[in-house]
Design an enzyme around this catalytic site. Structure first.
Site, PDB file in Angstrom:
ATOM      1  N   VAL A 272       0.837  -1.203   0.000  1.00  0.00           N
ATOM      2  CA  VAL A 272       0.000   0.000   0.000  1.00  0.00           C
ATOM      3  C   VAL A 272       0.872   1.254   0.000  1.00  0.00           C
ATOM      4  CG1 VAL A 272      -1.827   1.286   1.188  1.00  0.00           C
ATOM      5  CG2 VAL A 272      -1.807  -1.206   1.279  1.00  0.00           C
TER       6      VAL A 272
ATOM      7  N   GLU B  49      -0.197   1.751 -17.270  1.00  0.00           N
ATOM      8  CA  GLU B  49       0.192   0.558 -18.020  1.00  0.00           C
ATOM      9  C   GLU B  49      -0.576   0.486 -19.330  1.00  0.00           C
ATOM     10  OE1 GLU B  49       0.502  -3.049 -15.614  1.00  0.00           O
ATOM     11  OE2 GLU B  49       0.441  -1.752 -13.859  1.00  0.00           O
TER      12      GLU B  49
ATOM     13  N   LYS C 105      -6.216  -1.747  -1.961  1.00  0.00           N
ATOM     14  CA  LYS C 105      -5.521  -1.057  -0.877  1.00  0.00           C
ATOM     15  C   LYS C 105      -6.514  -0.637   0.219  1.00  0.00           C
ATOM     16  CE  LYS C 105      -1.933   0.489  -4.053  1.00  0.00           C
ATOM     17  NZ  LYS C 105      -1.598   1.525  -5.066  1.00  0.00           N
TER      18      LYS C 105
END
Lengths: 432, 432
Positions: free
Chosen positions: A133, A191, A206
């Site tokens: 995280v 990405e 997270k």
């Protein structure tokens, strides 16, 4: 100092793994002094063994990760391959063979942390995951340890750098969503397939991890309400600016006012420019933690990247190695409160709603009646005729705090009004 | 879970101690679950036993702190009395009698941390002190543990709430120093004798502690260059504003560029308004940590107060109790680098200098020559005649980075110039 080295197996040697290996070599003396024993890279499991890996002895490279974690002489396994399988099986196998584990795998921890914790405990080993995280920002350790004597009521933060970069570009450069995404991709912040980031999956994982630790209860990925940023428009940013706000993708974990349940959610939200999170720019992360005695704390830093993530991994590696030498273990799973996770409908929040309405008398009264019928109190309304003179007007309503279910019920009812031509945007308002 | 409780002795029951006792009672169940055993308040040493202490069993109160720490059944001693003695002797006695220690005593840790660490290690016990620096903000643990695999190069922060409150009032309300100090006193932010805060002693103690932990070397109070805020004027704040800056009392710990020495200092400095520390308001604290791999991290929160400090103490208490159950100890002193601490003269910094000079041709050339002779390069000069027409002008010079010794040598030489009537103010410029 002990002279026999502790043996470390590295699973994965990409951006993070190669940096972990590099620092283990270049800073070997410091690590040994801080641990009380030298650490030795005993094996590196990779998918593509032929790739040249500078500074890593080719004799350490293997494609057989399972054999590596089963060797029996490994003290710590560092897992930086990501994903659910084979990571999960490799980690549990590592515990079975006496190793402790340092992992950066948020997806796996959110999906099935309980299995990992249970395996660690069964074999008396450590499971550390600061890197999972917010990269290098110390967050798991402060929540697990520094605030262990306090009661955390709220965690609110920006935990995904890609989406923060995109929203920041939309805000400062006035870019549209896809233009900003293209820029993020070109700069390496997004990405090739940005789904995990822009749809909020990464932030939701997270949020699940943070909520579980903060509230000492189990929070699964399915418990986290998730909305991404793909629907956020330049018009939303402009609306936010008019309100003295900006738009951020927030992860919010809250204890209910009565203390009997918790919620966890990820969605874009307007926050006032005066809020410290509003000035978190580019791909940085920042997390607010509100605790009963400590008050409001903030943690800020780079949320991703090879070096920052490697820093978090190595901090955990030092701690786990020390524990090993002490024949002790650090904190394990803490889920004793068993607080239920309430659905999104029970979250109390505020809405900013933009409506396209017919430009005629009585519309505002009709709209206001719908809000009243759903028990939602209106904070402000801004009404204006459109420039194009097509008989439409825009109505921007900001509500007071109300249960999300009442707010979404209101929106549903508004859509059914003849005089409401469309709901241009709905966004929650946070951080006030 | 173990049912036999761990016994805690509390030394001091003022603002922090009473809050520690209160939370130990009200949150006993949570603490037990997180530790793995109940904790019991076994005794409270105070100076004034007659004072009514709500929620504390009068039978626990004693004035004999020494007898309490010598009882032999105490697992953890929480020291919140402050000062050097009797705190030091009580802590070392506690270790001798088998207890671990949680302390909030920055003065003692800065003055003689080595003695405490050595006593803890000799007896195989823990010494934890998160509360000694920046209240509830997790800082010691992140530096000692989260960044244990990284190389910290710089710690820069606001670590004293009283002075930050005063400087903030001077900045935002245009108040003079003594007016702002009066307000701080009235609101309880400053003590009756504010010397420790306004002269920078408190911040210097924290700088010594932070530098020692960050660089793994011993840094004593005498190693810290210290200047307080009593000389800061409204004119300095106004000057800072003209430069797009504000004035903060900063604690700065740095590793030299060649890595072979470190420095630690506390002084007021101008920092740009764009720097995150510039927006730290009122009595809040915030600390930047720059590490090789992690990059730039920031920690923000309330730096003092009973509850926040108690939160830090209790986090340490949970950790120390867990270690006790594990028959292990956490990190002890780490001073293996033995890096020397360089004097202030070797610190590389920038100066903002206001000079009262004769209002005639050639003065700037004279002044500039003095800077050049000392190898100090000038960044900007602002020159203006005074309104009062008394033949004086003001010259404001901002330098490039240079060793502090060269800068102070320059100022000394400037004072000797006939044309320089006086040096109105000198302030360092940081955070750029």
């Amino acid at each position: 100092m002990r002279t026999r080295p502790l043996k470390v197996a590295l699973l994965g040697c990409g951006v993070v793994g190669s940096e972990v290996a590099r620092i283990m070599t270049t800073h070997a003396g410091d690590l040994a002094a801080r641990i009380g024993a030298p650490v030795e890279l005993a094996g590196v499991a990779v998918r593509r063994p032929s790739k040249v890996r500078e500074g890593i002895d080719p004799a350490l490279i293997t494609t057989d990760a399972t054999a590596l974690v089963k060797r029996g002489d490994i003290d710590v396994v560092v897992e930086v391959i990501g994903g659910i399988e084979p990571a999960r099986t490799l980690i549990t196998t590592a515990f079975e063979h006496g190793a402790s584990v340092v992992s950066a795998n948020k997806a796996l921890l959110a999906e099935d942390g309980a299995t990992l914790y249970a395996a660690a405990e069964r074999h008396g080993r450590d499971l550390y995951f600061e890197a999972a995280v917010a990269g290098a920002i110390p967050l798991i350790r402060p929540l697990r340890e520094s605030l262990a004597g306090d009661k955390v009521n709220r965690v609110l933060g920006i935990v995904n750098g890609t989406t923060n970069f995109i929203l920041d570009r939309m805000d400062t450069a006035g870019a549209g969503y896809s233009e900003a995404l293209d820029e993020a991709t070109a700069l390496g912040y997004a990405e090739a397939d940005p789904t995990a980031d822009v749809e909020g999956f990464d932030a939701a994982a997270k949020a699940a991890i943070l909520a579980g630790i903060a509230f000492h209860t189990r929070v699964g990925l399915d418990d986290v309400h998730r909305e991404g940023i793909t629907e956020v428009t330049s018009a939303d940013l402009a609306s936010a600016k008019r309100m003295g706000c900006t738009v951020k993708l927030l992860a919010i974990c809250e204890r209910a006012a009565d203390g009997r349940s918790v919620t966890a959610r990820v969605h874009p939200a307007m926050i006032p420019l005066s809020h410290p999170l509003a000035s978190v720019r580019e791909a940085y992360n920042a997390v607010f933690v509100e605790a009963e005695a400590a008050g409001q704390l903030m943690f800020y830093g780079p949320g991703a990247g090879g070096s920052p993530t490697a820093s978090a991994v190595l901090g955990d590696l030092v701690a786990v190695c020390r524990n090993k030498l002490n024949e002790a273990t650090g904190p394990g799973e803490s889920a004793y409160t068993q607080l239920p996770v309430s659905p999104m409908g029970e979250v109390v929040t505020r809405y900013h709603i933009s409506l396209d309405v017919a430009d005629k008398p009585g519309v505002l009264a009709q709209v206001a009646t719908v809000f009243a019928e759903h028990g939602v109190s209106i904070d402000t309304v801004r009404q204006k005729g459109r420039q194009d003179g097509n008989g439409e007007a825009a109505l921007v309503v900001v509500t007071h705090r109300a249960p999300d279910a009442a707010l979404s019920g209101t929106v549903e009812a508004l859509r059914k009004l003849d005089t409401v031509r469309g709901v241009a945007s709905i966004m929650r308002v946070e951080g006030e």
